[in-house]
Scaffold this motif. Structure first.
Motif, PDB file in Angstrom:
ATOM      1  N   TYR A  35      52.681 -29.152  24.235  1.00  0.00           N
ATOM      2  CA  TYR A  35      53.087 -29.841  25.444  1.00  0.00           C
ATOM      3  C   TYR A  35      54.248 -29.080  26.072  1.00  0.00           C
ATOM      4  O   TYR A  35      55.012 -28.405  25.392  1.00  0.00           O
ATOM      5  N   GLN A  37      57.595 -30.095  28.595  1.00  0.00           N
ATOM      6  CA  GLN A  37      58.352 -31.232  29.114  1.00  0.00           C
ATOM      7  C   GLN A  37      59.292 -30.729  30.195  1.00  0.00           C
ATOM      8  O   GLN A  37      60.199 -29.929  29.932  1.00  0.00           O
ATOM      9  N   GLY A  40      62.064 -35.274  34.439  1.00  0.00           N
ATOM     10  CA  GLY A  40      61.472 -36.292  35.300  1.00  0.00           C
ATOM     11  C   GLY A  40      59.961 -36.291  35.342  1.00  0.00           C
ATOM     12  O   GLY A  40      59.367 -37.022  36.160  1.00  0.00           O
ATOM     13  N   MET A  41      59.320 -35.477  34.488  1.00  0.00           N
ATOM     14  CA  MET A  41      57.863 -35.368  34.560  1.00  0.00           C
ATOM     15  C   MET A  41      57.154 -35.812  33.285  1.00  0.00           C
ATOM     16  O   MET A  41      55.941 -35.779  33.198  1.00  0.00           O
ATOM     17  N   GLY A  42      57.872 -36.182  32.275  1.00  0.00           N
ATOM     18  CA  GLY A  42      57.224 -36.532  31.018  1.00  0.00           C
ATOM     19  C   GLY A  42      56.678 -35.285  30.336  1.00  0.00           C
ATOM     20  O   GLY A  42      57.093 -34.164  30.622  1.00  0.00           O
ATOM     21  N   LEU A  43      55.735 -35.464  29.455  1.00  0.00           N
ATOM     22  CA  LEU A  43      55.123 -34.354  28.734  1.00  0.00           C
ATOM     23  C   LEU A  43      53.711 -34.129  29.249  1.00  0.00           C
ATOM     24  O   LEU A  43      52.958 -35.085  29.485  1.00  0.00           O
ATOM     25  N   LYS A  44      53.351 -32.873  29.408  1.00  0.00           N
ATOM     26  CA  LYS A  44      52.011 -32.508  29.853  1.00  0.00           C
ATOM     27  C   LYS A  44      51.355 -31.634  28.784  1.00  0.00           C
ATOM     28  O   LYS A  44      51.978 -30.713  28.260  1.00  0.00           O
ATOM     29  N   LEU A  45      50.093 -31.904  28.499  1.00  0.00           N
ATOM     30  CA  LEU A  45      49.373 -31.167  27.474  1.00  0.00           C
ATOM     31  C   LEU A  45      48.931 -29.813  27.998  1.00  0.00           C
ATOM     32  O   LEU A  45      48.290 -29.726  29.051  1.00  0.00           O
ATOM     33  N   PHE A  90      56.944 -28.410  23.334  1.00  0.00           N
ATOM     34  CA  PHE A  90      56.823 -29.158  22.087  1.00  0.00           C
ATOM     35  C   PHE A  90      55.452 -28.946  21.480  1.00  0.00           C
ATOM     36  O   PHE A  90      54.427 -29.013  22.164  1.00  0.00           O
ATOM     37  N   PHE A 105      55.868 -34.689  16.348  1.00  0.00           N
ATOM     38  CA  PHE A 105      56.376 -33.620  17.181  1.00  0.00           C
ATOM     39  C   PHE A 105      57.428 -32.786  16.461  1.00  0.00           C
ATOM     40  O   PHE A 105      58.194 -33.296  15.633  1.00  0.00           O
ATOM     41  N   ASP A 107      60.850 -30.158  17.117  1.00  0.00           N
ATOM     42  CA  ASP A 107      62.065 -30.363  17.886  1.00  0.00           C
ATOM     43  C   ASP A 107      62.131 -29.518  19.159  1.00  0.00           C
ATOM     44  O   ASP A 107      63.137 -29.552  19.865  1.00  0.00           O
TER      45      ASP A 107
ATOM     46  N   GLY B  43      62.319 -33.822  19.170  1.00  0.00           N
ATOM     47  CA  GLY B  43      61.029 -34.159  19.734  1.00  0.00           C
ATOM     48  C   GLY B  43      60.824 -35.662  19.781  1.00  0.00           C
ATOM     49  O   GLY B  43      61.512 -36.417  19.099  1.00  0.00           O
ATOM     50  N   PHE B  89      59.510 -42.977  26.239  1.00  0.00           N
ATOM     51  CA  PHE B  89      58.298 -42.634  26.975  1.00  0.00           C
ATOM     52  C   PHE B  89      57.179 -43.599  26.599  1.00  0.00           C
ATOM     53  O   PHE B  89      56.918 -43.820  25.412  1.00  0.00           O
ATOM     54  N   GLY B 103      54.239 -41.290  30.401  1.00  0.00           N
ATOM     55  CA  GLY B 103      55.039 -41.666  31.549  1.00  0.00           C
ATOM     56  C   GLY B 103      56.162 -40.662  31.727  1.00  0.00           C
ATOM     57  O   GLY B 103      56.329 -39.731  30.926  1.00  0.00           O
ATOM     58  N   THR B 104      56.940 -40.842  32.780  1.00  0.00           N
ATOM     59  CA  THR B 104      57.976 -39.868  33.114  1.00  0.00           C
ATOM     60  C   THR B 104      59.281 -40.083  32.355  1.00  0.00           C
ATOM     61  O   THR B 104      60.198 -39.286  32.479  1.00  0.00           O
TER      62      THR B 104
END
Lengths: 114, 112
Positions: A35, A37, A40-45, A90, A105, A107, B43, B89, B103-104
């Motif tokens: 992911y 991070q 303000g966007m969260g986590l994206k895969l 991550f 996850f 660190d 994490g 989150f 979520g953000t």
């Protein structure tokens, strides 16, 4: 019990350079994930793997490559670093990714592209 | 497109108060809703999770409330403590998918 270990913790790259982010887990999990991070966007895969030799794209795979030669290791490769890849990365793992199985996850690796 | 919408972005609560974080989703295929807690430099770690066949799940001071018809779920932290200060989150996943949609995030600060 180390869990998910990521190296390095921090790295600064110049535009166009390449590098590999390392991830290893000692829980014998078959699923592994990368992911990113962003604030303000969260986590994206980015990419995920369901077992050794099997990988697939996530939401934001462009500019990255992965490989999974062993159950334990899942490195993420940046070939031509771009400023847009500045982020915190991550790695995570889980055992049989089905409903109710938590992802564990590491660190994170904080990467800056200048 | 954000699959899971989370609010507020930040939250300040007095010690002993109740912290409430809200999330909403559109995809009715989602069937697993976890909450993750993240401390600086670490994490995310799974805190609590719920499936849509129940309306509430409680673990210690942490409670998830789930409203399937409204497609909303929320995290309640009772008797908030300074040690709860972290980023939270919400996330969602559906069976057969390999993607947790996050979520953000909400940065919670509990003031002593």
């Amino acid at each position: 019990n180390a869990g998910v270990t990521q190296t390095p913790k921090f790295r600064i790259l110049k535009i166009g350079q390449s590098m590999t982010l390392q991830c290893t887990q000692d829980m014998n999990h078959n699923y592994m994930y990368w992911y990113r991070q962003d604030p303000g966007m969260g986590l994206k895969l980015i990419y995920y793997s369901v077992g050794a030799g099997i990988t697939d794209k996530g939401e934001v795979p462009n500019g990255y490559n992965v490989s999974r030669s062993t159950t334990e290791d899942f490195p993420l490769r940046l070939e031509l670093a771009a400023p847009s890849q500045t982020s915190v990365y991550f790695c995570a793992s889980s055992y049989i990714d089905r409903v109710g199985q938590p992802q564990h996850f590491g660190d994170g690796t904080r990467l800056s592209i200048l | 497109q954000q699959q899971v919408k989370q609010s507020p972005q930040s939250l300040i609560v007095q010690k002993g108060g109740i912290s409430i974080i809200n999330c909403a989703y559109e995809n009715t295929a989602f069937d697993y809703f976890p909450w993750y807690q993240q401390f600086p430099g670490k994490g995310p770690a799974l805190l609590i999770a719920i499936r849509p066949d129940v309306s509430e799940k409680k673990e210690g001071r942490f409670t998830i409330s789930f409203n399937k018809s409204a497609k909303q779920f929320s995290l309640h932290i009772m008797d908030s403590q300074p040690g709860d200060s972290a980023t939270y989150f919400c996330a969602a996943l559906y069976t057969g998918a390999n993607n947790l949609f996050f979520g953000t995030g909400t940065r919670l600060t509990v003031i002593p």
